[in-house]
Enzyme design. Sequence first.
Site, PDB file in Angstrom:
ATOM      1  N   TRP A 107     -45.334  25.697   6.679  1.00 24.72           N
ATOM      2  CA  TRP A 107     -45.076  24.773   5.565  1.00 24.72           C
ATOM      3  C   TRP A 107     -45.026  25.501   4.238  1.00 24.72           C
ATOM      4  CZ3 TRP A 107     -42.592  20.703   6.667  1.00 24.72           C
ATOM      5  CH2 TRP A 107     -42.815  20.019   7.865  1.00 24.72           C
ATOM      6  N   ASP A 177     -50.674  21.858  -1.465  1.00 28.48           N
ATOM      7  CA  ASP A 177     -50.143  20.939  -0.458  1.00 28.48           C
ATOM      8  C   ASP A 177     -51.279  20.619   0.509  1.00 28.48           C
ATOM      9  OD1 ASP A 177     -48.917  19.654   1.640  1.00 28.48           O
ATOM     10  OD2 ASP A 177     -47.521  21.272   2.119  1.00 28.48           O
ATOM     11  N   LYS A 201     -49.908  11.961   7.797  1.00 26.81           N
ATOM     12  CA  LYS A 201     -50.788  12.761   8.635  1.00 26.81           C
ATOM     13  C   LYS A 201     -52.183  12.123   8.672  1.00 26.81           C
ATOM     14  CE  LYS A 201     -47.582  15.908   9.132  1.00 26.81           C
ATOM     15  NZ  LYS A 201     -47.202  16.853   8.107  1.00 26.81           N
TER      16      LYS A 201
END
Length: 368
Positions: A107, A177, A201
Amino acid sequence: MTVATTERLFNFSAGPAVLPLPVLQQVQQELLCLPGAGASILEISHRGPAFEPILAEAQANLKKLLGVGDDWQVLFLQGGATTQFSMVPMNFLTPGKSADYILCGAWSKKAIAEARKVGAVNVVWDGSSEKFTRMPRQSEMRATSGTIYMHTTSNETIEGVCFAEDPDLGEVPVVCDTSSDFLSRPLDMSRYSFIYAGAQKNVGPAGCTLVVARKEFLARAGGEKLPVMLEYKTHVENDSMYNTPPTFAIYVINLVLRWLLNDVGGLEAMHRRNLEKSKLLYNAIDGSEGYYRGHARSDSRSLMNVTFRLPSEELEKKFAKEAEARKLDGLKGHRSVGGMRASIYNAFPIEGVQALVTFMDEFRKANG
Ligand SMILES: *Cc1c(COP(=O)(O)O)cnc(C)c1O
């Protein structure tokens, strides 16, 4: 219990992921008519008297959980965490400036690729040569002089590595993040200037991205020629209501925040539960005499995404298949790293972890 609840699997999906059962039940109960609204949450105006208190409560609950005051701004945006990969540099990485990034997994790699389209990026730590098996230590994160921010990823969802401690960059604003471990533990917010997370999530359904940022940091945003939806200023000035916000997602997120505050008892309590759940799994890996091999080094083990391999790919396929037959669903790892991944987010029940550990033990004995 209804058929629907008894048929529920142990859902190890990495995202969209498991939600707390009491939240789903409340959504179900209120779906035809939100109390006092005379209509479903899916049918009412975001400017009306039923929705506005939901938005305000979600903002307040989030600030309460994180322990931040009115010098922080909460935003509910769209476009996923992926859009933040672009919006952050578009707003802050203005010409002549540079930004630092930590490359600790798939990511952050994507975040870096987007930032490079906008401006000058320094990758100050790169975990790729170690196959992203760990996070950098505090001493390995040295900011470049003049950097506009340091971008980090608190939990790399695909590799299953996370920071053991909130990084301390002193005066350098830290942008993080937190998509896959948001609200899984208390965050030392004094270390951060801007955090963001896709809701799907750990906090709610897909379709909403949460941003929690210092107002003072947001005020530094430049980017005057940006499309209106990509400017933070737009969303700050309009309190996340410049256009139609993802109303249903925000409603569910608020129920999850209430669950965290009232049922779980806050982030310390949530963290204890998550430590307990992940410890069961890591102990099963460590006690398997090398049969199961964890991907992450022990100092960087994720509490949310537990990644491990078996002795061969054949056995991994067999494992996933037999696990599914036992209602242990979604254990196949991401295609880029292979192996298995058990995502055990906040709402994942400890009974599911216990069932997986029992299965791992039996599988090893039968296929050792
Ligand atoms: C899932 C994930 C993303 C991407 O989120 P989208 O909401 O799908 O854009 C970004 N970062 C991390 C750490 C993730 O786990």
